[in-house]
Design a protein around this motif. Sequence first.
Motif, PDB file in Angstrom:
ATOM      1  N   SER B 237      14.933  13.067  26.306  1.00 21.06           N
ATOM      2  CA  SER B 237      14.659  12.127  25.221  1.00 21.06           C
ATOM      3  C   SER B 237      13.156  11.964  25.024  1.00 21.06           C
ATOM      4  O   SER B 237      12.687  11.761  23.904  1.00 21.06           O
ATOM      5  CB  SER B 237      15.370  10.798  25.461  1.00 21.06           C
ATOM      6  N   GLU B 240      12.129  14.562  22.677  1.00 23.75           N
ATOM      7  CA  GLU B 240      12.356  14.242  21.263  1.00 23.75           C
ATOM      8  C   GLU B 240      11.235  13.383  20.709  1.00 23.75           C
ATOM      9  O   GLU B 240      10.732  13.614  19.606  1.00 23.75           O
ATOM     10  CB  GLU B 240      13.692  13.506  21.107  1.00 23.75           C
ATOM     11  N   ARG B 241      10.859  12.382  21.495  1.00 21.10           N
ATOM     12  CA  ARG B 241       9.792  11.505  21.029  1.00 21.10           C
ATOM     13  C   ARG B 241       8.489  12.284  20.855  1.00 21.10           C
ATOM     14  O   ARG B 241       7.735  12.091  19.910  1.00 21.10           O
ATOM     15  CB  ARG B 241       9.585  10.350  22.002  1.00 21.10           C
ATOM     16  N   ALA B 243       8.220  15.459  20.175  1.00 16.22           N
ATOM     17  CA  ALA B 243       8.299  16.309  18.980  1.00 16.22           C
ATOM     18  C   ALA B 243       8.098  15.493  17.704  1.00 16.22           C
ATOM     19  O   ALA B 243       7.644  16.016  16.675  1.00 16.22           O
ATOM     20  CB  ALA B 243       9.655  17.021  18.941  1.00 16.22           C
ATOM     21  N   GLY B 244       8.430  14.190  17.803  1.00 15.47           N
ATOM     22  CA  GLY B 244       8.314  13.344  16.636  1.00 15.47           C
ATOM     23  C   GLY B 244       6.892  12.911  16.310  1.00 15.47           C
ATOM     24  O   GLY B 244       6.642  12.336  15.254  1.00 15.47           O
ATOM     25  N   LEU B 245       5.964  13.162  17.204  1.00 11.56           N
ATOM     26  CA  LEU B 245       4.584  12.755  16.953  1.00 11.56           C
ATOM     27  C   LEU B 245       3.973  13.598  15.831  1.00 11.56           C
ATOM     28  O   LEU B 245       4.280  14.782  15.710  1.00 11.56           O
ATOM     29  CB  LEU B 245       3.740  12.919  18.229  1.00 11.56           C
ATOM     30  N   PRO B 246       3.091  13.001  15.055  1.00 15.41           N
ATOM     31  CA  PRO B 246       2.391  13.783  14.020  1.00 15.41           C
ATOM     32  C   PRO B 246       1.591  14.898  14.700  1.00 15.41           C
ATOM     33  O   PRO B 246       1.050  14.699  15.788  1.00 15.41           O
ATOM     34  CB  PRO B 246       1.466  12.758  13.357  1.00 15.41           C
ATOM     35  N   SER B 247       1.531  16.044  14.050  1.00 14.82           N
ATOM     36  CA  SER B 247       1.046  17.231  14.765  1.00 14.82           C
ATOM     37  C   SER B 247      -0.397  17.090  15.264  1.00 14.82           C
ATOM     38  O   SER B 247      -0.754  17.622  16.290  1.00 14.82           O
ATOM     39  CB  SER B 247       1.175  18.464  13.867  1.00 14.82           C
ATOM     40  N   ARG B 250      -0.042  15.419  18.496  1.00 19.16           N
ATOM     41  CA  ARG B 250       0.932  15.965  19.446  1.00 19.16           C
ATOM     42  C   ARG B 250       0.228  16.670  20.615  1.00 19.16           C
ATOM     43  O   ARG B 250      -0.618  17.528  20.399  1.00 19.16           O
ATOM     44  CB  ARG B 250       1.881  16.935  18.747  1.00 19.16           C
ATOM     45  N   HIS B 268      14.470  20.550  26.378  1.00 22.57           N
ATOM     46  CA  HIS B 268      14.309  20.142  24.995  1.00 22.57           C
ATOM     47  C   HIS B 268      13.367  21.086  24.262  1.00 22.57           C
ATOM     48  O   HIS B 268      13.618  21.499  23.125  1.00 22.57           O
ATOM     49  CB  HIS B 268      13.797  18.713  24.887  1.00 22.57           C
TER      50      HIS B 268
END
Lengths: 347, 347
Positions: B237, B240-241, B243-247, B250, B268
């Motif tokens: 999980s 997932e978080r 991957a959700g960050l703005p690039s 990241r 993941h």
Amino acid sequence: MLTQQPRNGRAPSVKDVAAAAGVSLGTVSNVLNRPAVVSTATRERVERAMADLGFVRNESARQLRAGTSRALAYVMLDGGNPFFHDVAEGIETAAEDADLSLFVCNSSGRSEREAKHLDRLLQQRVQGILITPVDPDAPHLADLAQRGLPFVMVDRFSRAGGHCSVAVDDVLGGRIAVEHLIDRGHRRVAFVGGPSSIGQVRERLQGARAVWAEFGMPEDDLIHLPTEALTVNEGRSAGERLAGLPSRRRPTAAFCANDLLALGLLQHAVTAGLRVPDDLAIVGFDDIDFAAAAAVPLTSVRQPRQELGRTAARLVLDEATNPDHVHEQATFVPALVARASTGTVRR
Amino acid sequence: MLTQQPRNGRAPSVKDVAAAAGVSLGTVSNVLNRPAVVSTATRERVERAMADLGFVRNESARQLRAGTSRALAYVMLDGGNPFFHDVAEGIETAAEDADLSLFVCNSSGRSEREAKHLDRLLQQRVQGILITPVDPDAPHLADLAQRGLPFVMVDRFSRAGGHCSVAVDDVLGGRIAVEHLIDRGHRRVAFVGGPSSIGQVRERLQGARAVWAEFGMPEDDLIHLPTEALTVNEGRSAGERLAGLPSRRRPTAAFCANDLLALGLLQHAVTAGLRVPDDLAIVGFDDIDFAAAAAVPLTSVRQPRQELGRTAARLVLDEATNPDHVHEQATFVPALVARASTGTVRR
DNA sequence: TGGTGGGATTGAAATGTTTCAAGCGTCGTG
DNA sequence: CACGACGCTTGAAACATTTCAATCCCACCA
């Protein structure tokens, strides 16, 4: 906590508690074992004395008097394999329900360690023993049976039958694994596993072969890659041997006798630049948590691990307490859990 | 084996053996404990009687008489984490050398189970307790100390200091992990781990931050991704978080508070199509066997797991037997084991 | 022959708990 | 007032082992 410390070297006994509370030692015992029969005033006095002195029952004395311990034991085959840990957890929940302790031992696959553990457990007078033996025919196991000590084999079948056992149908497990691979379009498959002195390995292979033949596949296209143990390392080395096969003989899928092998094989495949499942599909056995957690989640034949443990504990307790106990060979049905490692259909 | 079965319900005792051999029960005891003082002829007679009857020493009676058991205990935090199994193995080798049994218990991270286990162990009068506690400040631990029962904390430091402890330098562990990532050219790094109620997590993060600052990196570029537990699921999980960050925010690398998190994160990443280490480098902690066995072998901060166990056992034995014992906080130095998951240098 | 030394064996005590028959008071009833 | 009943408490026995002082027996020596 304890207000008074009689640290004269010796832990306080019921006798000390009795003296402190001004009652006889029989009364203290009653407070512990039949609180209902003692008057509230006395009970409270005794309880305070126990708290003040930091009294803790001496389990050996109880046990000596009772003639038996309040414990079960599980001797597992390989503590490094999470499978056995999960089985142990199942056993422990059942033991807890029966208000028994569980001693967990690990033979690490060594027969002499197993024998040593059993000897100790016998001395402890455990109520029953659960064991996944190194060798189901070892003489020290026959000994147990002859002694009348309740014991059940876990994840192994007995051939002799003088006791209970709990396992899954390994032949069936082999069948469903290979059937799944055939379904996915594989026409050349490796069976990775050994040594064949292990009953499970033989049976899983047997199931694999049976279904292979039933589908009319050429015998030679089910290739047995033997290993020396069911470990990650051996899985890796099987991968090397697999890669060394001439390409027209090279399998497109592998069925591994357990998940550790499968993880090792997976690692080798990835390192060697093979795509899983496209270049090589992999099926494991046991469905340990690490199988689902692998980089390419592993398809695996699931054993109901906790259930196995719980049932085994139930059986050993029945044998220990029920005079009409009859030995039982509990068989569970394994189930395929399909994941990414066999994810695509070959055309 | 046993030729004669006195199955009158009761296991044969020294008294039975004495009767069968025609000697006094003191002599039987001598055969068991001081074989040298008894004549060869008598000894052999007694030994035969023991074999015939299938005599097994009753450990509770021995223990009652001796006043103490011949056992140590290890209460581990999470039986599902192979790390603790390896520690337990280290303890067991040391226990075996001292000719003691080891009771292995598993609190599964639940404080009430831990307390229950401790209570049972107290009743068993174990010689000493090794424990990786759920909460190092729990009152039931203070109780142990006050009782004078030898115990040592494993993989945790005590703040109180009324006992020994054995652990690695977690701050240093955090430092070397992050220094390694900086070396590899990473300029935005995630720390994955939690809850911060766990001392280790705090210290590893602290080490990470310290070295980050020393290299003059902007504080904001070391991103803490908190987790609820140190498990594979939580690692997933966190992935997932991440991957959700703005690039532009990241991280290119993640340092995980333990290997289970790292394995989850790795899974993941692979599932999401990221290349490890090129798109995301990963460092774990503990160096469990499954770290090396991962599809992309994990770089990890190695704890000397078995050594930790052996040392802990040594300390508890010293406390149990040596009157001049002084409490000791043994610290081990963690070491980075570099593998493929951080394999390339970013430019 | 009596005594001594010593090797071998014995019997009793002690460990802490549980159980159970017996004892002790008290209360109520006849 | 006597008796039984009942509620509570007591004391002794039993569990299997170990330890240790005491005893036994034999051989050897004076």
